[in-house]
Design a protein around this motif. Structure first.
Motif, PDB file in Angstrom:
ATOM      1  N   VAL A   1     -11.101 -19.984  -4.331  1.00 37.65           N
ATOM      2  CA  VAL A   1     -11.667 -19.500  -3.074  1.00 37.65           C
ATOM      3  C   VAL A   1     -10.580 -18.963  -2.148  1.00 37.65           C
ATOM      4  CG1 VAL A   1     -11.691 -21.684  -1.767  1.00 37.65           C
ATOM      5  CG2 VAL A   1     -13.423 -19.970  -1.332  1.00 37.65           C
ATOM      6  N   PHE A   2      -9.386 -19.570  -2.160  1.00 33.04           N
ATOM      7  CA  PHE A   2      -8.306 -19.046  -1.324  1.00 33.04           C
ATOM      8  C   PHE A   2      -7.764 -17.735  -1.883  1.00 33.04           C
ATOM      9  CE2 PHE A   2      -8.710 -22.839   0.984  1.00 33.04           C
ATOM     10  CZ  PHE A   2      -7.972 -22.726   2.146  1.00 33.04           C
ATOM     11  N   ASP A   3      -7.751 -17.592  -3.215  1.00 32.81           N
ATOM     12  CA  ASP A   3      -7.318 -16.328  -3.806  1.00 32.81           C
ATOM     13  C   ASP A   3      -8.183 -15.169  -3.330  1.00 32.81           C
ATOM     14  OD1 ASP A   3      -5.172 -17.270  -5.246  1.00 32.81           O
ATOM     15  OD2 ASP A   3      -6.239 -17.413  -7.163  1.00 32.81           O
ATOM     16  N   VAL A   4      -9.486 -15.393  -3.241  1.00 34.35           N
ATOM     17  CA  VAL A   4     -10.401 -14.318  -2.844  1.00 34.35           C
ATOM     18  C   VAL A   4     -10.486 -14.184  -1.328  1.00 34.35           C
ATOM     19  CG1 VAL A   4     -12.784 -13.490  -2.939  1.00 34.35           C
ATOM     20  CG2 VAL A   4     -11.743 -14.540  -4.960  1.00 34.35           C
ATOM     21  N   ASN A   5     -10.813 -15.268  -0.646  1.00 32.33           N
ATOM     22  CA  ASN A   5     -11.103 -15.189   0.788  1.00 32.33           C
ATOM     23  C   ASN A   5      -9.854 -14.964   1.639  1.00 32.33           C
ATOM     24  OD1 ASN A   5     -13.610 -15.817  -0.174  1.00 32.33           O
ATOM     25  ND2 ASN A   5     -13.944 -17.593   1.144  1.00 32.33           N
ATOM     26  N   VAL A   6      -8.736 -15.543   1.225  1.00 32.52           N
ATOM     27  CA  VAL A   6      -7.518 -15.455   2.035  1.00 32.52           C
ATOM     28  C   VAL A   6      -6.553 -14.412   1.462  1.00 32.52           C
ATOM     29  CG1 VAL A   6      -5.597 -16.732   3.043  1.00 32.52           C
ATOM     30  CG2 VAL A   6      -7.810 -17.859   2.717  1.00 32.52           C
ATOM     31  N   LEU A   7      -6.087 -14.630   0.235  1.00 33.65           N
ATOM     32  CA  LEU A   7      -5.151 -13.668  -0.348  1.00 33.65           C
ATOM     33  C   LEU A   7      -5.803 -12.312  -0.569  1.00 33.65           C
ATOM     34  CD1 LEU A   7      -3.065 -15.827  -2.830  1.00 33.65           C
ATOM     35  CD2 LEU A   7      -2.287 -14.705  -0.747  1.00 33.65           C
ATOM     36  N   GLY A   8      -7.104 -12.282  -0.849  1.00 30.97           N
ATOM     37  CA  GLY A   8      -7.791 -11.000  -0.974  1.00 30.97           C
ATOM     38  C   GLY A   8      -7.711 -10.189   0.308  1.00 30.97           C
ATOM     39  N   THR A   9      -7.849 -10.869   1.437  1.00 29.89           N
ATOM     40  CA  THR A   9      -7.720 -10.198   2.734  1.00 29.89           C
ATOM     41  C   THR A   9      -6.301  -9.685   2.935  1.00 29.89           C
ATOM     42  OG1 THR A   9      -9.485 -11.536   3.703  1.00 29.89           O
ATOM     43  CG2 THR A   9      -7.924 -10.526   5.235  1.00 29.89           C
ATOM     44  N   VAL A  10      -5.320 -10.495   2.564  1.00 29.99           N
ATOM     45  CA  VAL A  10      -3.912 -10.091   2.695  1.00 29.99           C
ATOM     46  C   VAL A  10      -3.618  -8.889   1.800  1.00 29.99           C
ATOM     47  CG1 VAL A  10      -1.520 -10.791   2.290  1.00 29.99           C
ATOM     48  CG2 VAL A  10      -3.133 -12.401   3.326  1.00 29.99           C
ATOM     49  N   ILE A  11      -4.020  -8.967   0.538  1.00 31.21           N
ATOM     50  CA  ILE A  11      -3.735  -7.904  -0.422  1.00 31.21           C
ATOM     51  C   ILE A  11      -4.333  -6.574   0.023  1.00 31.21           C
ATOM     52  CG2 ILE A  11      -4.263  -7.097  -2.768  1.00 31.21           C
ATOM     53  CD1 ILE A  11      -4.024 -10.093  -3.624  1.00 31.21           C
ATOM     54  N   CYS A  12      -5.594  -6.589   0.414  1.00 31.77           N
ATOM     55  CA  CYS A  12      -6.259  -5.350   0.833  1.00 31.77           C
ATOM     56  C   CYS A  12      -5.654  -4.786   2.117  1.00 31.77           C
ATOM     57  CB  CYS A  12      -7.753  -5.590   1.010  1.00 31.77           C
ATOM     58  SG  CYS A  12      -8.623  -5.920  -0.536  1.00 31.77           S
ATOM     59  N   THR A  13      -5.338  -5.671   3.052  1.00 34.92           N
ATOM     60  CA  THR A  13      -4.791  -5.224   4.328  1.00 34.92           C
ATOM     61  C   THR A  13      -3.416  -4.601   4.145  1.00 34.92           C
ATOM     62  OG1 THR A  13      -6.046  -6.925   5.498  1.00 34.92           O
ATOM     63  CG2 THR A  13      -4.178  -5.953   6.667  1.00 34.92           C
ATOM     64  N   LEU A  14      -2.564  -5.229   3.361  1.00 38.51           N
ATOM     65  CA  LEU A  14      -1.226  -4.687   3.138  1.00 38.51           C
ATOM     66  C   LEU A  14      -1.284  -3.365   2.383  1.00 38.51           C
ATOM     67  CD1 LEU A  14       0.846  -7.888   2.265  1.00 38.51           C
ATOM     68  CD2 LEU A  14       0.814  -6.607   4.419  1.00 38.51           C
ATOM     69  N   ALA A  15      -2.205  -3.251   1.424  1.00 42.05           N
ATOM     70  CA  ALA A  15      -2.328  -2.008   0.666  1.00 42.05           C
ATOM     71  C   ALA A  15      -2.875  -0.876   1.532  1.00 42.05           C
ATOM     72  CB  ALA A  15      -3.226  -2.227  -0.552  1.00 42.05           C
ATOM     73  N   ALA A  16      -3.769  -1.218   2.470  1.00 38.86           N
ATOM     74  CA  ALA A  16      -4.380  -0.199   3.329  1.00 38.86           C
ATOM     75  C   ALA A  16      -3.461   0.246   4.462  1.00 38.86           C
ATOM     76  CB  ALA A  16      -5.681  -0.736   3.922  1.00 38.86           C
ATOM     77  N   HIS A  17      -2.554  -0.625   4.870  1.00 36.07           N
ATOM     78  CA  HIS A  17      -1.733  -0.378   6.059  1.00 36.07           C
ATOM     79  C   HIS A  17      -1.043   0.989   6.071  1.00 36.07           C
ATOM     80  CE1 HIS A  17       2.287  -0.946   8.160  1.00 36.07           C
ATOM     81  NE2 HIS A  17       1.410  -0.878   9.133  1.00 36.07           N
ATOM     82  N   PRO A  18      -0.314   1.382   5.010  1.00 39.72           N
ATOM     83  CA  PRO A  18       0.354   2.688   5.081  1.00 39.72           C
ATOM     84  C   PRO A  18      -0.593   3.868   5.126  1.00 39.72           C
ATOM     85  CG  PRO A  18       0.611   1.702   2.898  1.00 39.72           C
ATOM     86  CD  PRO A  18       0.030   0.646   3.781  1.00 39.72           C
ATOM     87  N   LEU A  19      -1.824   3.689   4.632  1.00 42.00           N
ATOM     88  CA  LEU A  19      -2.803   4.774   4.671  1.00 42.00           C
ATOM     89  C   LEU A  19      -3.448   4.915   6.049  1.00 42.00           C
ATOM     90  CD1 LEU A  19      -4.733   4.210   1.304  1.00 42.00           C
ATOM     91  CD2 LEU A  19      -2.594   5.421   1.707  1.00 42.00           C
ATOM     92  N   MET A  20      -3.344   3.866   6.868  1.00 45.23           N
ATOM     93  CA  MET A  20      -4.003   3.844   8.166  1.00 45.23           C
ATOM     94  C   MET A  20      -3.052   4.092   9.329  1.00 45.23           C
ATOM     95  SD  MET A  20      -6.545   0.547   7.591  1.00 45.23           S
ATOM     96  CE  MET A  20      -7.640   0.955   8.961  1.00 45.23           C
ATOM     97  N   ALA A  21      -1.773   3.825   9.126  1.00 50.97           N
ATOM     98  CA  ALA A  21      -0.800   3.898  10.217  1.00 50.97           C
ATOM     99  C   ALA A  21      -0.787   5.278  10.865  1.00 50.97           C
ATOM    100  CB  ALA A  21       0.594   3.556   9.700  1.00 50.97           C
ATOM    101  N   GLY A  22      -0.921   5.292  12.178  1.00 44.44           N
ATOM    102  CA  GLY A  22      -0.847   6.534  12.944  1.00 44.44           C
ATOM    103  C   GLY A  22      -2.126   7.335  13.002  1.00 44.44           C
ATOM    104  N   ARG A  23      -3.178   6.894  12.349  1.00 41.74           N
ATOM    105  CA  ARG A  23      -4.444   7.635  12.393  1.00 41.74           C
ATOM    106  C   ARG A  23      -5.254   7.197  13.612  1.00 41.74           C
ATOM    107  NH1 ARG A  23      -5.779  10.218   7.248  1.00 41.74           N
ATOM    108  NH2 ARG A  23      -8.017  10.001   7.592  1.00 41.74           N
ATOM    109  N   GLU A  24      -5.730   8.155  14.364  1.00 45.25           N
ATOM    110  CA  GLU A  24      -6.435   7.862  15.609  1.00 45.25           C
ATOM    111  C   GLU A  24      -7.678   7.009  15.347  1.00 45.25           C
ATOM    112  OE1 GLU A  24      -8.444  10.192  19.434  1.00 45.25           O
ATOM    113  OE2 GLU A  24      -7.494  11.327  17.811  1.00 45.25           O
ATOM    114  N   GLY A  25      -7.784   5.907  16.086  1.00 39.86           N
ATOM    115  CA  GLY A  25      -8.952   5.046  15.971  1.00 39.86           C
ATOM    116  C   GLY A  25      -8.938   4.126  14.770  1.00 39.86           C
ATOM    117  N   ALA A  26      -7.817   4.029  14.068  1.00 38.21           N
ATOM    118  CA  ALA A  26      -7.752   3.184  12.873  1.00 38.21           C
ATOM    119  C   ALA A  26      -8.077   1.734  13.236  1.00 38.21           C
ATOM    120  CB  ALA A  26      -6.370   3.260  12.242  1.00 38.21           C
ATOM    121  N   ALA A  27      -8.919   1.100  12.416  1.00 40.61           N
ATOM    122  CA  ALA A  27      -9.349  -0.259  12.733  1.00 40.61           C
ATOM    123  C   ALA A  27      -9.687  -1.031  11.473  1.00 40.61           C
ATOM    124  CB  ALA A  27     -10.563  -0.238  13.662  1.00 40.61           C
TER     125      ALA A  27
END
Length: 251
Positions: free
Chosen positions: A114-140
């Motif tokens: 459950v921690f792999d999915v609920n916690v680390l899954g959130t970390v993994i997706c967020t870190l992977a998405a970060h460079p694609l979102m940085a500097g884009r207006e309204g990114a959330a």
């Protein structure tokens, strides 16, 4: 299509093939976004995307296990290649009811899962998405926590407490890149699936612990998401919005 509020926006929604994830994708697609519905079940993801495409919306269904770093990287690399970046991330995928039990009942293997999915899954997706979102207006980014995070009696509840903590941490880290990060903590939401699984006695108990004597609806969570993603929430970051009818209220 209801309006073009999110026209030109690209949204990546985990657990997007069913439940809240599908409802989030539908709401954003109806408002002009292209939604990427990522789900561990590729057939469910593709079916949900096909429904939206048939209605004239922009959607893609992809297979993605959020606990698999390589799978997440591949899915988001495809988003970058096809769309050039990402505006919205909804970390919705998670393990739920079966894990809403004490640590002593589940054992280490299930706790790790459950921690792999609920916690680390959130970390993994967020870190992977970060460079694609940085500097884009309204990114959330919006993470899905739970009212169980305020009770902290179960493995599930503690995992969702961790999601609240991640929300604050990433809000601090990503502010300089113009990315807001918030969370929603739903209470008991009476979807069709919940009605099938929940006994009348349990439903009565939960409703009795709410301040508002009404059933939570899926639309209540969708509206919270739309608010947190919108310019109306441009001064809101690092927060967890409870949508619980007053369940587990505290100061």
């Amino acid at each position: 299509m209801t309006n073009n509020e999110y026209a030109g926006k690209i949204a990546f929604i985990t657990g997007g093939g069913r439940g809240f994830g599908k409802a989030f994708g539908t709401a954003l697609a109806e408002r002009g976004a292209h939604v990427v519905l990522a789900d561990i079940d590729d057939e469910v993801a593709e079916s949900a995307a096909a429904e939206l495409i048939a209605r004239g919306a922009g959607a893609t269904g992809v297979a993605c296990d959020v606990a698999d770093e390589a799978a997440v990287a591949a899915a988001l690399d495809a988003v970058a290649e096809q769309h050039g970046g990402l505006d919205i991330l909804v970390n919705n995928a998670g393990l739920h009811a079966a894990f809403n039990r004490p640590f002593t009942e589940l054992g280490v293997g299930n706790v790790r899962r459950v921690f792999d999915v609920n916690v680390l899954g959130t970390v993994i997706c967020t870190l992977a998405a970060h460079p694609l979102m940085a500097g884009r207006e309204g990114a959330a980014i919006v993470n899905i926590s739970s009212s169980a995070a305020y009770a902290n009696r179960t493995v599930y509840g503690v995992s969702k407490l961790a999601v609240r903590g991640l929300t604050v941490a990433f809000a601090r880290e990503f502010a300089a890149d113009g990315i807001r990060v918030n969370a929603i903590a739903p209470g008991l939401i009476f979807t069709d699936a919940v009605r099938e699984q929940l006994s009348p006695a349990e439903a009565k108990r939960v409703l009795g612990e709410q301040i508002l004597e009404q059933e939570g609806r899926e639309e209540d969570i969708v509206e919270a998401l739309l608010y947190l993603l919108s310019p109306k929430a441009s001064f809101v970051t690092g927060e967890t919005l409870r949508v619980t009818g007053g369940f587990a209220l505290s100061v």
